[in-house]
Structure formats: C-alpha cells, structure tokens
Write a protein that holds these residues in place. Structure first.
Motif, PDB file in Angstrom:
ATOM      1  N   ASP A   1       3.063  -6.415   5.297  1.00 57.63           N
ATOM      2  CA  ASP A   1       2.224  -5.549   6.115  1.00 57.63           C
ATOM      3  C   ASP A   1       3.126  -4.703   6.999  1.00 57.63           C
ATOM      4  O   ASP A   1       4.348  -4.886   7.001  1.00 57.63           O
ATOM      5  CB  ASP A   1       1.297  -6.409   6.989  1.00 57.63           C
ATOM      6  CG  ASP A   1       0.018  -5.684   7.382  1.00 57.63           C
ATOM      7  OD1 ASP A   1      -0.079  -4.464   7.150  1.00 57.63           O
ATOM      8  OD2 ASP A   1      -0.878  -6.333   7.939  1.00 57.63           O
TER       9      ASP A   1
ATOM     10  N   ASP B   1       3.032   2.269   2.301  1.00 57.77           N
ATOM     11  CA  ASP B   1       3.375   2.811   3.609  1.00 57.77           C
ATOM     12  C   ASP B   1       4.853   2.535   3.814  1.00 57.77           C
ATOM     13  O   ASP B   1       5.352   1.463   3.433  1.00 57.77           O
ATOM     14  CB  ASP B   1       2.557   2.145   4.716  1.00 57.77           C
ATOM     15  CG  ASP B   1       1.085   2.500   4.630  1.00 57.77           C
ATOM     16  OD1 ASP B   1       0.770   3.608   4.158  1.00 57.77           O
ATOM     17  OD2 ASP B   1       0.258   1.677   5.046  1.00 57.77           O
TER      18      ASP B   1
ATOM     19  N   ALA C   1       0.821  -1.216   0.000  1.00 60.79           N
ATOM     20  CA  ALA C   1       0.000   0.000   0.000  1.00 60.79           C
ATOM     21  C   ALA C   1       0.856   1.269   0.000  1.00 60.79           C
ATOM     22  O   ALA C   1       0.318   2.372   0.085  1.00 60.79           O
ATOM     23  CB  ALA C   1      -0.923   0.004   1.214  1.00 60.79           C
TER      24      ALA C   1
END
Length: 158
Positions: A115, A24, A22
C-alpha cells in the motif's frame, strides 16, 4: 587533523521504482536541486563488487526507511528488471566521479509494496515525497530515464 578525501563515486547505480499493486508510484524530491526535482530512489554502488540487489535494498532503506533487504518481508518483492540505461552524468555532478568519467550505467529495479507507505526521509538528501498514479509520476520526473522506467511499470508489475 587531516581528513581523508572523499572516494570517487562508482559510475554504476540503481534506480528503484517503488510502487503499489494499483501502480501508484512513490516519488521523492532531491534536496540539492534548485527546482522540483522529483525522482525514484537512486544510488551508486558502495564498492565495485557490491551486488546490485544489495545496492538497491540499501538505497531504498537509506532514502525512504523502507526495509527490503534479505530476510525482510519485502525482500521477495524487490525485482531486478534486467534493464539498464547508460547516460551522460550531468556536469553539475561530475566532480563526484574520477576525472574523465562522463557516463553512468543505471540498473532498473521495482519494489512492490502492499500500500502507499509513509517514507522516512533524510532531509539532507530529500525534502518531500508523494504518491502518484504511474503516468502522472512519469510526467513529474526530472530525469527522462526515470520517467521511461516508470512507464514500463505495467509490463514489470505483473
């Protein structure tokens, strides 16, 4: 008892942008800076002939506890962006290098983790960490070359 002098740092290093799919980005705060000095993982080669990918994986493990060296699940996700920056070493850190060395060559890498992982920091080197969307992470970086690398993330994270 005599102690051997600390060897000079090699003026060739890596910068590893650790990120999620994503986009990040993980930033860590340097312990040896007076202000909030947020950055990506960075570090110099241990030997002139050390392969850059090995330097990158070693520094990621040392600074965050994230294993991405050969044989690990994340090894295929460590990408050499084939870009480099040559910059002047800040005067405050020049004493770590041989006399007359004023510039460092920094090689850019990316590491895509699945993640937002929780890093394990060495408090002698880093005192904090945070995940930010890539544009915010670039704005938070002390180093202009680090910020520029983070802004390239959409191009290299494909």
């Amino acid at each position: 008892m005599t102690t051997s002098p600390r060897p000079w740092k090699i003026p060739e290093s890596v910068l590893v942008v650790i990120h999620t799919p994503a986009l990040d980005v993980l930033l860590i705060r340097r312990a040896d800076a007076e202000t909030d000095f947020w950055q990506s993982v960075t570090g110099s080669k241990d030997a002139a002939d050390e392969p850059l990918a090995l330097t990158a994986a070693r520094e990621v493990a040392e600074e965050t506890g994230i294993s991405c060296g050969e044989g690990t699940a994340l090894a295929p996700r460590l990408a050499d962006w084939q870009l480099r920056n040559v910059y002047e070493i800040y005067p405050r850190w020049r004493a770590r290098y041989a006399p007359g060395v004023t510039h460092n060559t920094e090689h850019l890498f990316g590491l895509c983790v699945p993640d937002r992982l929780t890093p394990t920091l060495d408090p002698r080197e880093h005192t904090g960490w945070k995940w930010l969307p890539y544009r915010e992470a670039a704005d938070a970086c002390f180093s202009p070359s680090n910020a520029e690398a983070i802004l390239l993330l959409p191009e290299f994270a494909r």
